[in-house]
Scaffold this motif. Structure first.
Motif, PDB file in Angstrom:
ATOM      1  N   ASN A 166      41.811  19.605  30.994  1.00  0.00           N
ATOM      2  CA  ASN A 166      40.818  19.413  29.934  1.00  0.00           C
ATOM      3  C   ASN A 166      39.454  19.044  30.523  1.00  0.00           C
ATOM      4  O   ASN A 166      39.371  18.207  31.420  1.00  0.00           O
ATOM      5  CB  ASN A 166      41.247  18.289  28.997  1.00  0.00           C
ATOM      6  N   HIS A 167      38.425  19.680  29.996  1.00  0.00           N
ATOM      7  CA  HIS A 167      37.049  19.325  30.339  1.00  0.00           C
ATOM      8  C   HIS A 167      36.273  19.151  29.036  1.00  0.00           C
ATOM      9  O   HIS A 167      36.744  19.521  27.960  1.00  0.00           O
ATOM     10  CB  HIS A 167      36.382  20.434  31.159  1.00  0.00           C
ATOM     11  N   GLY A 168      35.072  18.616  29.143  1.00  0.00           N
ATOM     12  CA  GLY A 168      34.203  18.506  27.976  1.00  0.00           C
ATOM     13  C   GLY A 168      32.935  19.299  28.234  1.00  0.00           C
ATOM     14  O   GLY A 168      32.182  18.993  29.164  1.00  0.00           O
ATOM     15  N   ARG A 197      27.013  19.912  31.295  1.00  0.00           N
ATOM     16  CA  ARG A 197      27.717  18.834  32.006  1.00  0.00           C
ATOM     17  C   ARG A 197      29.134  18.716  31.468  1.00  0.00           C
ATOM     18  O   ARG A 197      29.379  18.996  30.296  1.00  0.00           O
ATOM     19  CB  ARG A 197      27.026  17.485  31.794  1.00  0.00           C
ATOM     20  N   CYS A 198      30.019  18.239  32.320  1.00  0.00           N
ATOM     21  CA  CYS A 198      31.378  17.953  31.873  1.00  0.00           C
ATOM     22  C   CYS A 198      31.383  16.547  31.263  1.00  0.00           C
ATOM     23  O   CYS A 198      30.902  15.596  31.868  1.00  0.00           O
ATOM     24  CB  CYS A 198      32.368  18.025  33.035  1.00  0.00           C
ATOM     25  N   LEU A 199      31.913  16.455  30.050  1.00  0.00           N
ATOM     26  CA  LEU A 199      31.894  15.170  29.340  1.00  0.00           C
ATOM     27  C   LEU A 199      33.273  14.522  29.274  1.00  0.00           C
ATOM     28  O   LEU A 199      33.467  13.580  28.516  1.00  0.00           O
ATOM     29  CB  LEU A 199      31.347  15.370  27.924  1.00  0.00           C
ATOM     30  N   GLU A 200      34.226  15.066  30.021  1.00  0.00           N
ATOM     31  CA  GLU A 200      35.539  14.412  30.040  1.00  0.00           C
ATOM     32  C   GLU A 200      36.010  14.311  31.474  1.00  0.00           C
ATOM     33  O   GLU A 200      35.999  15.308  32.205  1.00  0.00           O
ATOM     34  CB  GLU A 200      36.543  15.213  29.212  1.00  0.00           C
ATOM     35  N   TYR A 201      36.447  13.112  31.841  1.00  0.00           N
ATOM     36  CA  TYR A 201      36.866  12.914  33.231  1.00  0.00           C
ATOM     37  C   TYR A 201      37.998  13.876  33.568  1.00  0.00           C
ATOM     38  O   TYR A 201      39.020  13.906  32.881  1.00  0.00           O
ATOM     39  CB  TYR A 201      37.301  11.469  33.446  1.00  0.00           C
ATOM     40  N   CYS A 202      37.795  14.675  34.626  1.00  0.00           N
ATOM     41  CA  CYS A 202      38.766  15.721  34.934  1.00  0.00           C
ATOM     42  C   CYS A 202      39.243  15.658  36.377  1.00  0.00           C
ATOM     43  O   CYS A 202      39.958  16.540  36.834  1.00  0.00           O
ATOM     44  CB  CYS A 202      38.130  17.076  34.641  1.00  0.00           C
ATOM     45  N   GLY A 203      38.842  14.633  37.107  1.00  0.00           N
ATOM     46  CA  GLY A 203      39.271  14.512  38.495  1.00  0.00           C
ATOM     47  C   GLY A 203      38.169  13.879  39.328  1.00  0.00           C
ATOM     48  O   GLY A 203      37.095  13.569  38.817  1.00  0.00           O
ATOM     49  N   GLY A 239      36.038  14.989  41.336  1.00  0.00           N
ATOM     50  CA  GLY A 239      34.744  15.694  41.428  1.00  0.00           C
ATOM     51  C   GLY A 239      34.033  15.833  40.101  1.00  0.00           C
ATOM     52  O   GLY A 239      33.061  16.586  39.985  1.00  0.00           O
ATOM     53  N   HIS A 240      34.513  15.098  39.096  1.00  0.00           N
ATOM     54  CA  HIS A 240      33.976  15.237  37.735  1.00  0.00           C
ATOM     55  C   HIS A 240      32.449  15.079  37.658  1.00  0.00           C
ATOM     56  O   HIS A 240      31.765  15.850  36.988  1.00  0.00           O
ATOM     57  CB  HIS A 240      34.664  14.202  36.836  1.00  0.00           C
ATOM     58  N   SER A 241      31.934  14.080  38.372  1.00  0.00           N
ATOM     59  CA  SER A 241      30.499  13.794  38.250  1.00  0.00           C
ATOM     60  C   SER A 241      29.636  14.924  38.804  1.00  0.00           C
ATOM     61  O   SER A 241      28.454  15.023  38.483  1.00  0.00           O
ATOM     62  CB  SER A 241      30.158  12.473  38.948  1.00  0.00           C
ATOM     63  N   SER A 242      30.209  15.781  39.626  1.00  0.00           N
ATOM     64  CA  SER A 242      29.412  16.881  40.190  1.00  0.00           C
ATOM     65  C   SER A 242      29.582  18.164  39.380  1.00  0.00           C
ATOM     66  O   SER A 242      29.079  19.216  39.768  1.00  0.00           O
ATOM     67  CB  SER A 242      29.830  17.138  41.645  1.00  0.00           C
ATOM     68  N   MET A 243      30.272  18.065  38.243  1.00  0.00           N
ATOM     69  CA  MET A 243      30.557  19.279  37.469  1.00  0.00           C
ATOM     70  C   MET A 243      29.441  19.546  36.461  1.00  0.00           C
ATOM     71  O   MET A 243      29.570  19.236  35.274  1.00  0.00           O
ATOM     72  CB  MET A 243      31.910  19.130  36.765  1.00  0.00           C
ATOM     73  N   PHE A 244      28.337  20.052  36.945  1.00  0.00           N
ATOM     74  CA  PHE A 244      27.242  20.421  36.050  1.00  0.00           C
ATOM     75  C   PHE A 244      26.618  21.730  36.523  1.00  0.00           C
ATOM     76  O   PHE A 244      26.822  22.156  37.661  1.00  0.00           O
ATOM     77  CB  PHE A 244      26.197  19.315  35.945  1.00  0.00           C
TER      78      PHE A 244
HETATM   79 CU   LIG Z   1      34.964  16.550  34.134  1.00  0.00          CU
END
Ligand SMILES: [Cu+2]
Length: 181
Positions: free
Chosen positions: A115-117, A154-160, A162-167
């Motif tokens: 799941n991602h946001g 941006r990804c709005l759901e913690y997914c692992g 590397g989440h903070s770099s998912m933009f």
């Molecule tokens: Cu994420």
């Protein structure tokens, strides 16, 4: 003004709490009440509140349900001029299609793993819209973007980790039909 209001609320609350303490101490002085006497009253009270609150909740739910906007939003908002497929995966976004301000954009969002946001931010950094990106499902987000420029996904759901770099940067042009202009 607000200070006096807060003081008034505090005093009324404190007075009410004080009254509760007085009543409880008076009742406690009478000694224990026989259990069957209390149990009967308590069960009747519980039954009353169960049906009273259940009835209120059902009435509110049935009254408000027709106004929930999500189910009919895509149909009511008219056909989208641009259709964009979005797929999230750890830790990047893949987006096909161009996005413009000339009409409604239908983002069809899914995920290739967890799941991602999906969150879209305008050039000023304000969140324009967001929807869940879920594996096995395609969720639609229909937006009318008002200003062209460089948006950010941006990804709005913690997914692992590397989440903070998912933009990802997303350029929004002044296109009317999703063409490449
Ligand atoms: Cu994420």
């Amino acid at each position: 003004m607000i200070t006096y209001l807060a003081l008034g609320i505090f005093l009324v609350g404190a007075l009410a709490l004080g009254c509760v303490f007085v009543v409880v101490s008076q009742v406690a002085r009478r000694g224990p009440t026989p259990y069957p006497e209390v149990a009967g009253r308590a069960y009747r009270l519980r039954l009353f509140w169960f049906f009273a609150l259940g009835g209120i909740l059902a009435a509110v739910f049935l009254t408000a349900l027709p106004y929930v906007p999500y189910a009919n939003y895509r149909l009511a908002s008219g056909p989208a001029a641009m259709h964009v497929n979005v797929a999230g995966s750890q830790y990047s976004w893949r987006l096909d299609g161009t996005v413009g301000t000339g009409g409604k954009v239908d983002f069809a969002v899914t995920s290739l793993d967890v799941n991602h946001g999906f969150g879209l931010y305008d050039p000023s950094g304000h969140l324009v819209g967001q929807v869940q990106a879920m594996p096995g499902y395609t969720n639609h987000l229909v937006l009318q973007l008002s200003e062209p420029g460089d948006y950010t996904v941006r990804c709005l759901e913690y997914c692992g980790p590397g989440h903070s770099s998912m933009f990802m940067a997303l350029h929004v042009s002044t296109c009317k039909t999703g063409c490449c202009c």
